[in-house]
Design a protein around this motif. Structure first.
Motif, mmCIF file in Angstrom:
data_model
loop_
_atom_site.group_PDB
_atom_site.id
_atom_site.type_symbol
_atom_site.label_atom_id
_atom_site.label_comp_id
_atom_site.label_asym_id
_atom_site.label_seq_id
_atom_site.Cartn_x
_atom_site.Cartn_y
_atom_site.Cartn_z
ATOM 1 N N LYS A 157 -10.704 1.263 5.943
ATOM 2 C CA LYS A 157 -10.650 1.356 4.484
ATOM 3 C C LYS A 157 -10.648 -0.036 3.858
ATOM 4 O O LYS A 157 -11.303 -0.274 2.827
ATOM 5 N N THR A 186 0.804 -1.223 0.000
ATOM 6 C CA THR A 186 0.000 0.000 0.000
ATOM 7 C C THR A 186 0.833 1.267 0.000
ATOM 8 O O THR A 186 0.410 2.296 -0.496
ATOM 9 N N SER A 215 -6.635 2.423 8.644
ATOM 10 C CA SER A 215 -6.348 1.596 7.471
ATOM 11 C C SER A 215 -7.298 0.405 7.400
ATOM 12 O O SER A 215 -7.759 0.026 6.311
ATOM 13 N N GLU A 253 -14.119 -1.346 3.792
ATOM 14 C CA GLU A 253 -14.947 -0.637 2.815
ATOM 15 C C GLU A 253 -14.787 -1.192 1.403
ATOM 16 O O GLU A 253 -15.753 -1.239 0.641
ATOM 17 N N VAL A 254 -13.579 -1.606 1.033
ATOM 18 C CA VAL A 254 -13.314 -1.984 -0.366
ATOM 19 C C VAL A 254 -13.351 -3.493 -0.586
ATOM 20 O O VAL A 254 -13.044 -3.957 -1.688
ATOM 21 N N GLU A 286 -8.333 3.222 -1.206
ATOM 22 C CA GLU A 286 -9.546 3.763 -1.830
ATOM 23 C C GLU A 286 -9.621 3.451 -3.324
ATOM 24 O O GLU A 286 -10.703 3.485 -3.915
ATOM 25 N N GLN A 287 -8.481 3.137 -3.937
ATOM 26 C CA GLN A 287 -8.421 2.932 -5.381
ATOM 27 C C GLN A 287 -8.604 1.478 -5.808
ATOM 28 O O GLN A 287 -8.578 1.175 -6.999
ATOM 29 N N GLU A 337 -4.199 4.811 3.210
ATOM 30 C CA GLU A 337 -5.653 4.874 3.055
ATOM 31 C C GLU A 337 -6.050 5.343 1.658
ATOM 32 O O GLU A 337 -7.015 4.842 1.073
ATOM 33 N N GLN A 338 -5.300 6.297 1.091
ATOM 34 C CA GLN A 338 -5.601 6.779 -0.262
ATOM 35 C C GLN A 338 -5.410 5.669 -1.287
ATOM 36 O O GLN A 338 -6.197 5.533 -2.229
#
Length: 251
Positions: A193, A140, A190, A196-197, A161-162, A157-158
């Motif tokens: 996130k 990451t 972290s 979430e994905v 998100e991808q 975290e960014q």
């Protein structure tokens, strides 16, 4: 250095002693007294430390479980059984997020030789696959937390998100009626996130993680699809999972 990265660095400095003086913090972090004061106030609100004249002291002595090597030596047989059980749930070709932690590392060792897309924020787990000709591993990025060997913070975290994953396999600091918790805000950030994905969330936790609450709340139990633990898991915690409609496997 961002605020959360400075605050994580301050937490790490407690490894060397219980008291931290403000002047030394300013020098180590290369920042102003007012900035350090704001960081200490934030950490005090989290319950990590107590501000005193000239600096801060830890609320209590740091616990060894925040160390990856120490954790790896704790309940090794249970973790190995959990690792084998979870690896059997992973299908070739899937995209899998592997969270940090010694129990997830046990899963990773049992995934060697499998054709997978692996995303991880853990240096020790990435090293397991360093010579793999089957698995494709993506780190990451982020701020390195040395004791656990994990990458955390905004860049981590960014990146998360991808992406999208078929499955998240995550360790945890504690599991109670209130849900999942872990040891600091950056780790929790972290992991939220990652949840979430991911289309499926598997929590790996030996019996010692149940009934204890770590410092920072992470998520309610209804965010979890499956918990894999060991045969020593107390019946009352099995009933807790059943009440919250969380499937579980005892390896």
């Amino acid at each position: 250095m961002r605020a959360i990265e400075r605050q994580l660095k301050i937490q790490q400095l407690f490894n060397a002693g219980v008291f931290i003086d403000a002047e030394n913090l300013c020098r180590r972090l290369r920042t102003s007294e007012s900035t350090v004061r704001r960081d200490l106030i934030a950490l005090e609100k989290q319950g990590f430390l107590r501000r005193v004249h000239g600096g801060a002291i830890a609320v209590e002595a740091r616990e060894e479980p925040l160390d990856f090597d120490w954790s790896s030596r704790r309940n090794p047989e249970e973790k190995e059984r959990i690792g084998k059980a979870v690896a059997g749930l992973v299908e070739d070709g899937q995209t899998v997020i592997l969270d940090g932690g010694s129990t997830v590392a046990a899963v990773a060792r049992n995934l060697q030789g499998r054709s997978l897309q692996i995303i991880t924020n853990s240096i020790p787990i990435a090293e397991i696959f360093y010579d793999s000709k089957c698995a494709e591993v993506t780190l990451t990025g982020g701020f390195l937390y040395p004791r656990l060997g994990v990458l955390l913070g905004p860049f981590c975290e960014q990146m998360l998100e991808q992406v999208a994953a078929d499955m998240l396999i995550m360790g945890i600091g504690g599991i109670t009626e209130n849900g999942l918790s872990n040891s600091n805000t950056l780790i929790v950030g972290s992991e939220r996130k990652m949840i979430e994905v991911s289309r499926k969330v598997i929590v790996v936790a030996d019996h010692s993680k149940f009934g204890r609450s770590a410092m920072v709340h992470l998520a309610p139990l209804d965010k979890v699809d499956l918990v894999v633990s060991d045969q020593a898991l107390n019946t009352r915690f099995q009933q807790l999972l059943e009440r919250h409609h969380v499937d579980f496997v005892l390896a």
